[in-house]
Design a protein around this motif. Structure first.
Motif: not given
Length: 58
Positions: A34-42, A45-47, A53-55
């Motif tokens: 969750a922290k990674l998705l928030l801090k590095e959201r840019k 580029q796609d799902i 990242a989840i894997l």
């Protein structure tokens, strides 16, 4: 994810893990993701990049 793990409205998926140590490990990895998705959201580029990242956080 963060609100569901730390907040009052917990996720049954984590709550159903009886072993506290195992549950803590799962919650820790989810919070790191969750922290990674928030801090590095840019960076995502796609799902498919999000799924990758989840894997990596399993």
């Amino acid at each position: 994810m963060i609100r569901r793990i730390i907040g009052v409205a917990h996720v049954e998926d984590f709550e159903s893990i009886a072993d506290a140590s195992k549950r803590a490990g799962c919650e820790r990895r989810a919070l790191e993701l969750a922290k990674l998705l928030l801090k590095e959201r840019k960076k995502f580029q796609d799902i498919n990049e999000v799924i990758s990242a989840i894997l990596q956080h399993q």
